[in-house]
Design an enzyme around this catalytic site. Structure first.
Site, mmCIF file in Angstrom:
data_model
loop_
_atom_site.group_PDB
_atom_site.id
_atom_site.type_symbol
_atom_site.label_atom_id
_atom_site.label_comp_id
_atom_site.label_asym_id
_atom_site.label_seq_id
_atom_site.Cartn_x
_atom_site.Cartn_y
_atom_site.Cartn_z
ATOM 1 N N TYR A 148 0.830 -1.200 0.000
ATOM 2 C CA TYR A 148 0.000 0.000 0.000
ATOM 3 C C TYR A 148 0.868 1.255 0.000
ATOM 4 O O TYR A 148 0.704 2.142 -0.853
ATOM 5 C CB TYR A 148 -0.924 -0.005 1.219
ATOM 6 N N LYS A 152 1.210 3.891 -3.055
ATOM 7 C CA LYS A 152 0.750 5.261 -2.833
ATOM 8 C C LYS A 152 1.854 6.253 -3.173
ATOM 9 O O LYS A 152 1.581 7.336 -3.716
ATOM 10 C CB LYS A 152 0.293 5.446 -1.386
#
Length: 386
Positions: A148, A152
């Site tokens: 993640y 990102k």
């Protein structure tokens, strides 16, 4: 934000807790709001807010949703916590490809402004950070403990790099910025707080970890909503595009002790707060082994880890950031909120102490599997190196 003839803002990830709340605030200010997501919000849609169901991984669907928009606030993401963090392929598709689709669609449909909801984790990966600011370099991608955070960071880079690109079907340029958010809390939050309640309710919140003086930041959902509205304004010509091409750290006013911050929430729901503290490295090792176990048995049993490595870092290592840039350039002025106020909402919804014998069975099974895996690993490792 004052409407300039029927401004339309599209919120990707609008079916989520934050996206829905942001949409409601914008609608109250006279703006046409479109919520775009793969599933409808759990809350009711007020009059004047339109929902479009669609997958951000499909460019044509995204392009259709962005038609006639004057601004896009891109909050959609996947893999923020728990076992979702271990779904590598889906995280890549949503966070990276999805963001590429949003950028392309902005250019092709002539949307002049794009606000990206980012995260502290683009620069943080377990190292101590005190009073960091926007001059910090991105954490090298290979150093991220989870997919993640890595994706990102990749997506944020793409968004900021797209600033200044020429729009395809109308005169003008795309203006972009990124808001690096702390962990969100607030009444009705759907991801982190319910998971904490479930862990406590099962009798599994048995220890603390990390430094006794660990300092981190959180952001109340309403402060984060305000920051996004200000950022959308700061990309306009009226504000001289002051935010264009820039990232901003967004959080509540002051850093807090992570576990003390949660204490009034847990005790307010009637649970006993633990006092036993484990070393950070031990909890990190357990999280690492649990992730390996999840990888091996996921085709048969997709259990929820108690903690992932990234979650250990985020909750057990000091990291907080200076908000001066957001205050000066965006006009961001976070209001004070207390976790005890959030507790009242959850109590009103019936949350509270209600431990039952059967609730911990799944986790105990997970723990047993993890221990067996550790024993097998310890038995196998000497043979491998020998």
């Amino acid at each position: 934000m004052s409407p300039s003839p029927r401004e339309t803002i599209v919120i990707t990830g609008g079916g989520g807790y934050f996206g829905h709340r942001l949409g409601c605030r914008l609608s109250e200010q006279g703006i046409d709001v479109v919520l775009f997501d793969i599933r409808r919000p759990a809350q009711n849609l007020p009059d004047g807010i339109r929902f479009i169901e669609g997958d951000i991984r499909s460019f044509s669907v995204v392009e259709d949703a962005l038609t006639n928009a004057s601004c896009v606030i891109h909050t959609a993401s996947y893999g923020m916590s728990g076992r979702e963090q271990l779904q590598t392929k889906l995280i890549e598709e949503v966070n990276v490809k999805g963001t590429e689709n949003v950028i392309r669609a902005c250019l092709s449909t002539g949307v002049p402004r794009l606000v990206y909801t980012s995260t502290f984790n683009v620069v943080f990966g377990g190292q101590t950070i005190r009073n960091g600011d926007e001059t910090m370099e991105y954490l090298p991608l290979h150093r991220h403990a989870d997919n993640y955070s890595r994706t990102k960071a990749m997506a944020e880079m793409k968004v900021l790099k797209a600033n200044g690109l020429e729009l395809t079907n109308k005169s003008g340029y795309l203006r972009t910025c990124a808001l690096r958010s702390a962990g969100i809390y607030g009444p009705g939050e759907q991801r982190h707080l319910p998971r904490i309640i479930k862990t406590v309710d099962q009798g599994l919140f048995m220890f603390l970890y990390g430094d006794h003086h660990n300092q981190v930041q959180f952001v109340h959902v309403d402060n984060l909503v305000s920051a996004h509205i200000l950022a959308a304004k700061a990309l306009t010509e009226q504000k001289s595009h002051i935010a264009a091409g820039k990232p901003y750290f967004i959080a509540d006013r002051h850093p807090v002790d992570n576990f003390e911050f949660l204490r009034p929430f847990i005790e307010g729901l009637g649970y006993k707060y633990p006092t036993f503290r484990l070393p950070l490295f031990f909890v990190y090792l357990m999280a690492y082994l649990t992730e390996w176990l999840h990888f091996l048995i996921r085709p048969f049993y997709n259990f929820q880890p108690l903690l992932t490595r990234a979650e250990v870092y985020k909750t057990g290592v000091t990291h907080y950031f200076n908000l001066d840039k957001a205050k000066k350039e965006l006009g961001y002025n976070p209001k004070p909120f207390l976790m005890s106020e959030v507790t009242q909402w959850y109590r009103a919804q019936g949350y509270g102490q209600r431990v039952t014998k059967g609730k911990s069975n799944n986790f105990l099974w997970d723990l047993l599997l993890c221990l067996l895996f550790i024993v097998a690993l310890l038995a196998w490792f000497p043979r491998m190196v020998g």
